[in-house]
Design an enzyme around this catalytic site. Structure first.
Site, PDB file in Angstrom:
ATOM      1  N   LYS A   1     -18.649 -44.322 -65.883  1.00  0.00           N
ATOM      2  CA  LYS A   1     -19.336 -44.770 -64.676  1.00  0.00           C
ATOM      3  C   LYS A   1     -20.835 -44.864 -64.937  1.00  0.00           C
ATOM      4  O   LYS A   1     -21.360 -44.315 -65.906  1.00  0.00           O
ATOM      5  CB  LYS A   1     -19.083 -43.820 -63.514  1.00  0.00           C
ATOM      6  CG  LYS A   1     -19.779 -42.464 -63.622  1.00  0.00           C
ATOM      7  CD  LYS A   1     -19.521 -41.606 -62.405  1.00  0.00           C
ATOM      8  CE  LYS A   1     -20.304 -40.292 -62.495  1.00  0.00           C
ATOM      9  NZ  LYS A   1     -20.066 -39.415 -61.332  1.00  0.00           N
TER      10      LYS A   1
ATOM     11  N   ASP B   1     -13.254 -31.722 -60.869  1.00  0.00           N
ATOM     12  CA  ASP B   1     -14.702 -31.765 -60.720  1.00  0.00           C
ATOM     13  C   ASP B   1     -15.164 -30.443 -60.129  1.00  0.00           C
ATOM     14  O   ASP B   1     -14.338 -29.649 -59.650  1.00  0.00           O
ATOM     15  CB  ASP B   1     -15.124 -32.933 -59.824  1.00  0.00           C
ATOM     16  CG  ASP B   1     -16.503 -33.486 -60.189  1.00  0.00           C
ATOM     17  OD1 ASP B   1     -17.233 -32.808 -60.952  1.00  0.00           O
ATOM     18  OD2 ASP B   1     -16.855 -34.582 -59.731  1.00  0.00           O
TER      19      ASP B   1
ATOM     20  N   ALA C   1     -17.841 -37.886 -51.617  1.00  0.00           N
ATOM     21  CA  ALA C   1     -16.575 -38.334 -52.231  1.00  0.00           C
ATOM     22  C   ALA C   1     -16.594 -39.796 -52.662  1.00  0.00           C
ATOM     23  O   ALA C   1     -15.571 -40.311 -53.097  1.00  0.00           O
ATOM     24  CB  ALA C   1     -15.388 -38.084 -51.310  1.00  0.00           C
TER      25      ALA C   1
END
Length: 327
Positions: free
Chosen positions: A203, A231, A237
């Site tokens: 990402k 995580d 979120a």
């Protein structure tokens, strides 16, 4: 003997709590087989906070438990006042038990003219009079070095792993790190689950915009497998759900998510409720109100871990031994 204390070899253990998450503190007290020390805390009309302990703390080993949920700055000041009150009451040793460490993500400078807020928090605790800090799954291990004194870095992993192990078929599972920065944690999970294969979500993050990151693709094979995404915390979120969708698009047949700290800010509950996951498993390091709970959410108790660590510190034992020396 006071109802809020345990006596051992002329030492006295005292557990007190702030107002952020009293249910967790009561559960820790039950695990320790003691009662909470009576404490008076309230807000003045102008929002200043008043703190007073109702019994003597002189010579006691005091553990102040506070979960730093929203409004985090209020609970920060409350905790500092509790530490100062304990110091002025002649407590022998003061330990701040912060299951979720405040400002944990601001542990370094990304750009010029920024504070290192996690370091400042440690300095504030020390200045107020704290001798020791205890926390669970710090966002960055380097935070332990910010405090001038012992820091007990506890792990939720053994509790979460035990739960997840009972809900997967080993041969069909794969560990997935939501980003490259959490691969080390995912590797530890994979090892504890019997050597699962490892993947991660690539990402990109815009450091100029808070809570904004884009999940691009999965590095590794998740097709036809049960993906376990781990995580340390879930805030809005957005990043997590992006990773979930990328993993699902890559062919995962099932997705389990495990995290320690459920901040669940803003749209988090709606996002996770609609996400293609079987279950989200979190710890109760932070209070999770009824409106933040949903069908796919499972909450496990961190109280036994905190209680065992407090007992080890009080008895001058080894906190490390609780986690097989693996931290």
């Amino acid at each position: 003997m006071s109802t809020g204390m345990r006596v051992s070899n002329d030492k006295r253990l005292v557990l007190v709590t702030g107002r952020a998450h009293p249910e967790l503190a009561e559960e820790v007290a039950r695990c320790l087989h003691i009662k909470m020390l009576p404490t008076t805390i309230y807000d003045f009309a102008n929002t200043e906070i008043y703190v007073r302990y109702e019994e003597s703390l002189r010579g006691a080993d005091v553990f102040i438990l506070q979960s730093f949920t929203e409004p985090i700055n209020k609970w920060m000041i409350e905790t500092l006042l509790m530490v100062d009150a304990a110091k002025r009451a002649s407590a022998k040793r003061i330990t701040v038990v912060a299951p979720y460490y405040p400002y944990a993500r601001q542990d370094k400078k990304h750009k010029g003219r920024e504070p290192i807020s996690a370091r400042l928090v440690a300095d504030l605790f020390k200045t107020a009079g704290a001798d020791r800090i205890m926390s669970v799954d710090l966002h960055a291990s380097q935070t332990q070095g910010f405090f001038d004194g012992p820091v007990d870095h506890l792990w939720a992993m053994p509790t979460l792993v035990k739960y997840i192990r009972e809900r997967i078929m080993h041969d069909e599972a794969v560990m997935v790190s939501p980003d490259a920065g959490r691969i080390k944690v995912a590797e530890q999970w994979a090892a504890r689950l019997g050597g699962l294969p490892l993947s991660f979500v690539h990402k990109t993050r815009d450091i100029a915009r808070a809570n904004v990151a884009k999940a691009n693709r999965v590095v590794g094979d998740v097709a036809g497998k049960t993906a376990i995404i781990v995580d340390d915390m879930i805030d809005t979120a957005g990043t997590l759900v992006g990773a979930i969708n990328v993993v699902k698009d890559a062919g995962a047949k099932d997705i389990l998510v495990a995290a320690t700290h459920a901040l669940l800010s803003g749209p988090a509950v709606e996002r996770l409720s609609n996400a293609p996951i079987r279950e989200l498993v979190v710890m109760d390091t932070l209070p999770i109100s009824e409106e933040k709970r949903f069908d796919k959410l499972t909450i496990l108790s961190i109280a036994p871990v905190l209680a065992r660590a407090i007992d080890e510190v009080f008895e001058d034992g080894s906190v490390t031994s609780l986690f097989d020396g693996a931290y």
